[in-house]
Design a protein around this motif. Structure first.
Motif, PDB file in Angstrom:
ATOM      1  N   GLU B   3       0.859  -1.167   0.000  1.00 35.69           N
ATOM      2  CA  GLU B   3       0.000   0.000   0.000  1.00 35.69           C
ATOM      3  C   GLU B   3       0.905   1.228   0.000  1.00 35.69           C
ATOM      4  O   GLU B   3       1.793   1.351   0.838  1.00 35.69           O
ATOM      5  N   GLU B   5       1.076   5.321   0.149  1.00 38.32           N
ATOM      6  CA  GLU B   5       0.336   6.518   0.513  1.00 38.32           C
ATOM      7  C   GLU B   5       1.201   7.742   0.269  1.00 38.32           C
ATOM      8  O   GLU B   5       2.354   7.796   0.706  1.00 38.32           O
ATOM      9  N   SER B   7       1.426  12.074   0.497  1.00 33.50           N
ATOM     10  CA  SER B   7       0.838  13.274   1.084  1.00 33.50           C
ATOM     11  C   SER B   7       1.730  14.467   0.781  1.00 33.50           C
ATOM     12  O   SER B   7       2.957  14.340   0.715  1.00 33.50           O
ATOM     13  N   GLN B   9      -2.144  15.364  -1.006  1.00 28.96           N
ATOM     14  CA  GLN B   9      -2.727  15.052  -2.315  1.00 28.96           C
ATOM     15  C   GLN B   9      -2.625  16.251  -3.244  1.00 28.96           C
ATOM     16  O   GLN B   9      -2.428  16.095  -4.449  1.00 28.96           O
ATOM     17  N   GLY B 100       1.550   5.315  -5.862  1.00 30.74           N
ATOM     18  CA  GLY B 100       0.742   6.195  -5.050  1.00 30.74           C
ATOM     19  C   GLY B 100      -0.227   6.950  -5.946  1.00 30.74           C
ATOM     20  O   GLY B 100      -0.132   6.890  -7.188  1.00 30.74           O
TER      21      GLY B 100
END
Lengths: 115, 109
Positions: B3, B5, B7, B9, B100
């Motif tokens: 996974e 992720e 940041s 967005q 991502g």
């Protein structure tokens, strides 16, 4: 060639038709990847080739999708009986080293629109 | 399955600001890529990292393998840096990349 070449750059087709997308990687690159990017979405892995074999097909979304690579060079992605949800930009990338642990070089993509 | 992720967005900043984009992943990897995609444009590979830090011009990428985290920094940001920046990892049970969702960066003059 100088870079990764993809064709066609744009393809509009009717639902139910088959399409073929072509990728010509950089000469000497043994690793080849297919990805797709749907409108407003992130990149999605489809399939990875090392030479002519495909050790990882885990990303192909359905059995309507298939890909082959011949001579360790050109690859063709085939989508049978296209559906509207197949509309996306299909991207190809190649790398000199196995397993994407070398620099990746991307083509400009093939934009597929299924009406 | 890994996974990935990213940041933030979305990030809007003024020209000249120092920019940091973060990427975290859940499973051990063999390499991490930072990619850049301009609007309507193709994808360009910025960095491939397996450890430590790399620098190219105003761009710096770092990776902490133990913490499963990477950062992309842009110094003296410029409007031409406006693009989507994508983190992608190799490993975690697959040979293909796991991406991502990207960070949409806008640098205002």
């Amino acid at each position: 060639g100088a870079g990764v070449s993809q064709s066609p750059s744009n393809k509009v087709t009717e639902k139910g038709k088959d399409v073929e997308l072509r990728c010509d990687p950089i000469s000497g690159h043994t690793a080849l990847y297919w990805y797709r990017q749907s409108l407003g979405q992130g990149l999605e892995f489809l399939i990875y080739f090392q030479g002519n074999s495909a050790p990882d097909k885990s990303g192909l979304p359905s059995d309507r999708f298939s890909a082959e690579r011949t001579g360790g060079s050109v690859s063709t992605l085939t989508i049978q009986r296209t559906q509207q949800e197949d509309s996306a930009v299909y991207l190809c990338a190649s790398s000199f080293r196995q397993g994407a642990v070398g620099e990746l070089f991307f083509g400009e993509g093939s934009r597929l629109t299924v009406l | 399955k890994n996974e990935v992720e990213q940041s933030p967005q979305n990030l809007t900043a003024q020209e000249g600001e120092f920019i940091t984009i973060n990427c975290s992943y859940s499973v051990g990897i063999s390499a991490l890529h930072w990619l850049q995609q301009h609007p309507g444009g193709g994808i360009v590979s910025l960095f491939m990292l397996s450890s430590g830090k790399k620098k190219h011009g105003r761009l710096i990428a770092t990776i902490n393998i133990q913490e499963k985290h990477s950062s992309l920094h842009i110094t003296a940001s410029h409007p031409r840096d406006s693009a989507v920046y994508i983190c992608a990892v190799v490993g975690g049970g697959a040979d293909g990349l796991t991406f991502g969702k990207g960070t949409h960066l806008i640098i205002q003059p």
